[in-house]
Design a protein around this motif. Sequence first.
Motif, PDB file in Angstrom:
ATOM      1  N   VAL A 302     -11.479 -46.891  63.595  1.00 23.09           N
ATOM      2  CA  VAL A 302     -11.708 -46.875  62.114  1.00 23.09           C
ATOM      3  C   VAL A 302     -11.616 -48.128  61.285  1.00 23.09           C
ATOM      4  O   VAL A 302     -12.477 -48.672  60.524  1.00 23.09           O
ATOM      5  CB  VAL A 302     -10.966 -45.877  61.498  1.00 23.09           C
ATOM      6  CG1 VAL A 302     -10.861 -45.735  59.952  1.00 23.09           C
ATOM      7  CG2 VAL A 302     -10.963 -44.373  62.161  1.00 23.09           C
ATOM      8  N   GLU A 303     -10.500 -48.939  61.543  1.00 25.32           N
ATOM      9  CA  GLU A 303     -10.662 -50.271  61.059  1.00 25.32           C
ATOM     10  C   GLU A 303     -11.635 -51.116  61.362  1.00 25.32           C
ATOM     11  O   GLU A 303     -11.900 -51.661  60.518  1.00 25.32           O
ATOM     12  CB  GLU A 303      -9.039 -51.008  61.626  1.00 25.32           C
ATOM     13  CG  GLU A 303      -8.037 -50.006  61.090  1.00 25.32           C
ATOM     14  CD  GLU A 303      -6.556 -50.819  61.829  1.00 25.32           C
ATOM     15  OE1 GLU A 303      -6.635 -51.612  62.629  1.00 25.32           O
ATOM     16  OE2 GLU A 303      -5.333 -50.332  61.434  1.00 25.32           O
ATOM     17  N   GLN A 304     -12.209 -51.198  62.544  1.00 27.77           N
ATOM     18  CA  GLN A 304     -13.284 -52.032  62.748  1.00 27.77           C
ATOM     19  C   GLN A 304     -14.542 -51.553  62.129  1.00 27.77           C
ATOM     20  O   GLN A 304     -15.439 -52.305  61.425  1.00 27.77           O
ATOM     21  CB  GLN A 304     -13.731 -51.931  64.485  1.00 27.77           C
ATOM     22  CG  GLN A 304     -14.922 -52.554  64.709  1.00 27.77           C
ATOM     23  CD  GLN A 304     -14.741 -54.381  64.504  1.00 27.77           C
ATOM     24  OE1 GLN A 304     -13.740 -54.795  64.235  1.00 27.77           O
ATOM     25  NE2 GLN A 304     -15.990 -54.880  64.874  1.00 27.77           N
ATOM     26  N   LEU A 305     -14.572 -50.162  61.986  1.00 26.72           N
ATOM     27  CA  LEU A 305     -15.705 -49.431  61.296  1.00 26.72           C
ATOM     28  C   LEU A 305     -15.863 -49.865  59.747  1.00 26.72           C
ATOM     29  O   LEU A 305     -16.868 -50.229  59.267  1.00 26.72           O
ATOM     30  CB  LEU A 305     -16.075 -47.941  61.455  1.00 26.72           C
ATOM     31  CG  LEU A 305     -17.106 -47.404  60.910  1.00 26.72           C
ATOM     32  CD1 LEU A 305     -18.484 -47.904  61.406  1.00 26.72           C
ATOM     33  CD2 LEU A 305     -16.893 -45.798  61.283  1.00 26.72           C
ATOM     34  N   VAL A 306     -14.597 -49.601  59.401  1.00 28.13           N
ATOM     35  CA  VAL A 306     -14.457 -50.059  57.724  1.00 28.13           C
ATOM     36  C   VAL A 306     -14.682 -51.350  57.263  1.00 28.13           C
ATOM     37  O   VAL A 306     -15.276 -51.853  56.576  1.00 28.13           O
ATOM     38  CB  VAL A 306     -13.113 -49.466  57.263  1.00 28.13           C
ATOM     39  CG1 VAL A 306     -12.816 -49.859  55.829  1.00 28.13           C
ATOM     40  CG2 VAL A 306     -12.994 -47.782  57.362  1.00 28.13           C
ATOM     41  N   ALA A 307     -14.234 -52.200  58.240  1.00 22.18           N
ATOM     42  CA  ALA A 307     -14.517 -53.720  58.206  1.00 22.18           C
ATOM     43  C   ALA A 307     -15.953 -53.975  58.115  1.00 22.18           C
ATOM     44  O   ALA A 307     -16.579 -54.727  57.414  1.00 22.18           O
ATOM     45  CB  ALA A 307     -13.955 -54.342  59.355  1.00 22.18           C
ATOM     46  N   ARG A 308     -16.667 -53.328  59.006  1.00 28.20           N
ATOM     47  CA  ARG A 308     -18.201 -53.382  58.986  1.00 28.20           C
ATOM     48  C   ARG A 308     -18.882 -52.992  57.932  1.00 28.20           C
ATOM     49  O   ARG A 308     -19.951 -53.472  57.328  1.00 28.20           O
ATOM     50  CB  ARG A 308     -18.879 -52.745  60.352  1.00 28.20           C
ATOM     51  CG  ARG A 308     -18.720 -53.612  61.459  1.00 28.20           C
ATOM     52  CD  ARG A 308     -19.440 -53.184  62.553  1.00 28.20           C
ATOM     53  NE  ARG A 308     -19.178 -54.202  63.773  1.00 28.20           N
ATOM     54  CZ  ARG A 308     -19.615 -55.608  63.686  1.00 28.20           C
ATOM     55  NH1 ARG A 308     -20.302 -56.102  63.167  1.00 28.20           N
ATOM     56  NH2 ARG A 308     -19.288 -56.128  65.019  1.00 28.20           N
ATOM     57  N   ILE A 309     -18.172 -51.936  57.179  1.00 26.84           N
ATOM     58  CA  ILE A 309     -18.917 -51.106  56.069  1.00 26.84           C
ATOM     59  C   ILE A 309     -18.659 -52.245  54.597  1.00 26.84           C
ATOM     60  O   ILE A 309     -19.521 -52.309  54.045  1.00 26.84           O
ATOM     61  CB  ILE A 309     -18.134 -49.817  55.924  1.00 26.84           C
ATOM     62  CG1 ILE A 309     -18.727 -48.689  57.000  1.00 26.84           C
ATOM     63  CG2 ILE A 309     -18.587 -49.337  54.380  1.00 26.84           C
ATOM     64  CD1 ILE A 309     -17.903 -47.520  56.732  1.00 26.84           C
ATOM     65  N   GLU A 310     -17.531 -52.504  54.770  1.00 28.51           N
ATOM     66  CA  GLU A 310     -16.885 -53.185  53.484  1.00 28.51           C
ATOM     67  C   GLU A 310     -17.207 -54.799  53.628  1.00 28.51           C
ATOM     68  O   GLU A 310     -17.039 -55.458  52.491  1.00 28.51           O
ATOM     69  CB  GLU A 310     -15.415 -52.921  53.199  1.00 28.51           C
ATOM     70  CG  GLU A 310     -15.049 -51.421  52.956  1.00 28.51           C
ATOM     71  CD  GLU A 310     -13.699 -51.279  52.420  1.00 28.51           C
ATOM     72  OE1 GLU A 310     -13.010 -52.307  52.785  1.00 28.51           O
ATOM     73  OE2 GLU A 310     -13.571 -50.191  52.524  1.00 28.51           O
ATOM     74  N   HIS A 311     -17.853 -55.370  54.730  1.00 25.52           N
ATOM     75  CA  HIS A 311     -18.122 -56.744  54.682  1.00 25.52           C
ATOM     76  C   HIS A 311     -19.234 -56.917  55.533  1.00 25.52           C
ATOM     77  O   HIS A 311     -19.179 -57.304  56.702  1.00 25.52           O
ATOM     78  CB  HIS A 311     -16.972 -57.563  55.655  1.00 25.52           C
ATOM     79  CG  HIS A 311     -15.630 -57.386  54.958  1.00 25.52           C
ATOM     80  ND1 HIS A 311     -15.240 -57.729  53.552  1.00 25.52           N
ATOM     81  CD2 HIS A 311     -14.606 -56.485  55.311  1.00 25.52           C
ATOM     82  CE1 HIS A 311     -13.962 -57.696  53.386  1.00 25.52           C
ATOM     83  NE2 HIS A 311     -13.593 -56.700  54.222  1.00 25.52           N
ATOM     84  N   ARG A 312     -20.554 -56.450  55.017  1.00 25.14           N
ATOM     85  CA  ARG A 312     -21.681 -56.545  55.682  1.00 25.14           C
ATOM     86  C   ARG A 312     -22.147 -57.957  56.059  1.00 25.14           C
ATOM     87  O   ARG A 312     -22.908 -58.153  57.076  1.00 25.14           O
ATOM     88  CB  ARG A 312     -22.877 -55.902  54.792  1.00 25.14           C
ATOM     89  CG  ARG A 312     -22.674 -54.639  54.378  1.00 25.14           C
ATOM     90  CD  ARG A 312     -23.193 -53.628  55.526  1.00 25.14           C
ATOM     91  NE  ARG A 312     -22.859 -52.262  55.249  1.00 25.14           N
ATOM     92  CZ  ARG A 312     -23.519 -51.368  56.039  1.00 25.14           C
ATOM     93  NH1 ARG A 312     -24.198 -51.683  56.846  1.00 25.14           N
ATOM     94  NH2 ARG A 312     -23.209 -49.958  55.590  1.00 25.14           N
ATOM     95  N   ASP A 313     -21.478 -59.064  55.381  1.00 21.31           N
ATOM     96  CA  ASP A 313     -21.867 -60.364  55.821  1.00 21.31           C
ATOM     97  C   ASP A 313     -20.956 -60.797  56.941  1.00 21.31           C
ATOM     98  O   ASP A 313     -20.983 -61.777  57.389  1.00 21.31           O
ATOM     99  CB  ASP A 313     -21.715 -61.220  54.775  1.00 21.31           C
ATOM    100  CG  ASP A 313     -20.441 -61.149  54.198  1.00 21.31           C
ATOM    101  OD1 ASP A 313     -19.462 -60.274  54.330  1.00 21.31           O
ATOM    102  OD2 ASP A 313     -20.009 -62.186  53.429  1.00 21.31           O
ATOM    103  N   ALA A 314     -20.058 -59.883  57.659  1.00 21.89           N
ATOM    104  CA  ALA A 314     -19.252 -60.394  58.490  1.00 21.89           C
ATOM    105  C   ALA A 314     -20.257 -60.815  60.061  1.00 21.89           C
ATOM    106  O   ALA A 314     -21.160 -60.163  60.017  1.00 21.89           O
ATOM    107  CB  ALA A 314     -18.245 -59.092  59.185  1.00 21.89           C
ATOM    108  N   PRO A 315     -19.625 -61.420  60.845  1.00 22.38           N
ATOM    109  CA  PRO A 315     -20.343 -61.942  62.073  1.00 22.38           C
ATOM    110  C   PRO A 315     -20.767 -60.760  62.844  1.00 22.38           C
ATOM    111  O   PRO A 315     -19.911 -59.503  62.851  1.00 22.38           O
ATOM    112  CB  PRO A 315     -19.250 -62.559  63.054  1.00 22.38           C
ATOM    113  CG  PRO A 315     -18.094 -63.106  61.725  1.00 22.38           C
ATOM    114  CD  PRO A 315     -18.306 -62.213  60.911  1.00 22.38           C
ATOM    115  N   SER A 316     -21.831 -60.764  63.326  1.00 22.10           N
ATOM    116  CA  SER A 316     -22.474 -59.568  64.103  1.00 22.10           C
ATOM    117  C   SER A 316     -21.915 -59.311  65.312  1.00 22.10           C
ATOM    118  O   SER A 316     -22.501 -58.202  66.169  1.00 22.10           O
ATOM    119  CB  SER A 316     -23.880 -59.649  64.021  1.00 22.10           C
ATOM    120  OG  SER A 316     -24.599 -60.730  64.811  1.00 22.10           O
TER     121      SER A 316
END
Length: 340
Positions: A302-316
């Motif tokens: 969940v923490e990883q998923l939420v990080a991707r949702i809220e920080h779309r510009d994060a490294p892919s």
Amino acid sequence: MVTIGDVAQAAGVSRSTASYALSGKRTISPEVREKVRQAVEELGYTPNAGARALATSQTRVLGLLGRFLPDEFAPAMLQYILGVTNRARDLGYDTLLVSEEDGYAALTRISDSRMADGFVLLNVAEDDDRLPFLRTARQPGVLIGLPHDTTGVDVFDLDFEATGRVMVDTLSELGHTELILVSQPEHVVQRGGAYVWRLADSARERAAELGITIHTYFGSSTQPAIGDDLHRFLDAHPSATGLLLNNEAAAAALPTVLHQREMSAPRDISVIGRYSDDFARTFSLPYTAIDSAADELGRRAVEQLVARIEHRDAPSTHRVELIPPAIQDRGSIAAPPVHP
């Protein structure tokens, strides 16, 4: 019903300022944001989900796809669901549980309708038919379970290969030379449940290296069949002194089986299972076990998923994390019994 206007009035700010403080769409001073937060807490305000989705393009909902399959033990699945939903709630997200068997159809429907901001997939198969769509979906996704191809997805799982080795090593160090391993039903393997053979293959390989005899079986996931299975396995190998369980239903049934046979662990046989600590408490299981880490897997996913949702510009770059096995000694293992 409490409205955003009520929150604004209680905080002494305009309606738009209160809305921006909650949505984060504009910079608001920490002092004002704290006033709005206190007003929300005092009034018990809950933002309207539909309005929030329109304003922020987010639903604050995570889709959890977890099928309750007849050949798996449902209480074990619930441990993973709780791990996901509890952490999602902590982070301000609701969870939409989708349990229909056609996971591909469910995933496409929820994604296309934008009912969720991201997805957590359980019951992950070796070649999971949901993954091709998930890799191209507008929403990010994360898996609890290791597929053959991890390209384009974040994956969290227990290290089942290491788990098999730890089980065998632990009993080998105590002097055991003949073991029985009871795995999930064969149907789980046939549909791609790789965690079953990952543990079993690793246990067999380690046993061969150590010169240990290991008898491997598939066990049922339901009563009374699993109880009958355990009696049959123990009858077939009366000289076995160690029992390894990669089958939660077998662990839950074992106390009754041993009582019926007038046996106890570790006096007559040493036992190591693989299940969560919560599962052990639910069924009052006194057996040493490798923690399946359901809570930890749910938290990390969940923490990883939420990080991707809220920080779309994060490294892919996507993550594949296998949690190393941790054995919890509950007193069911010892040196093998000495018979005259």
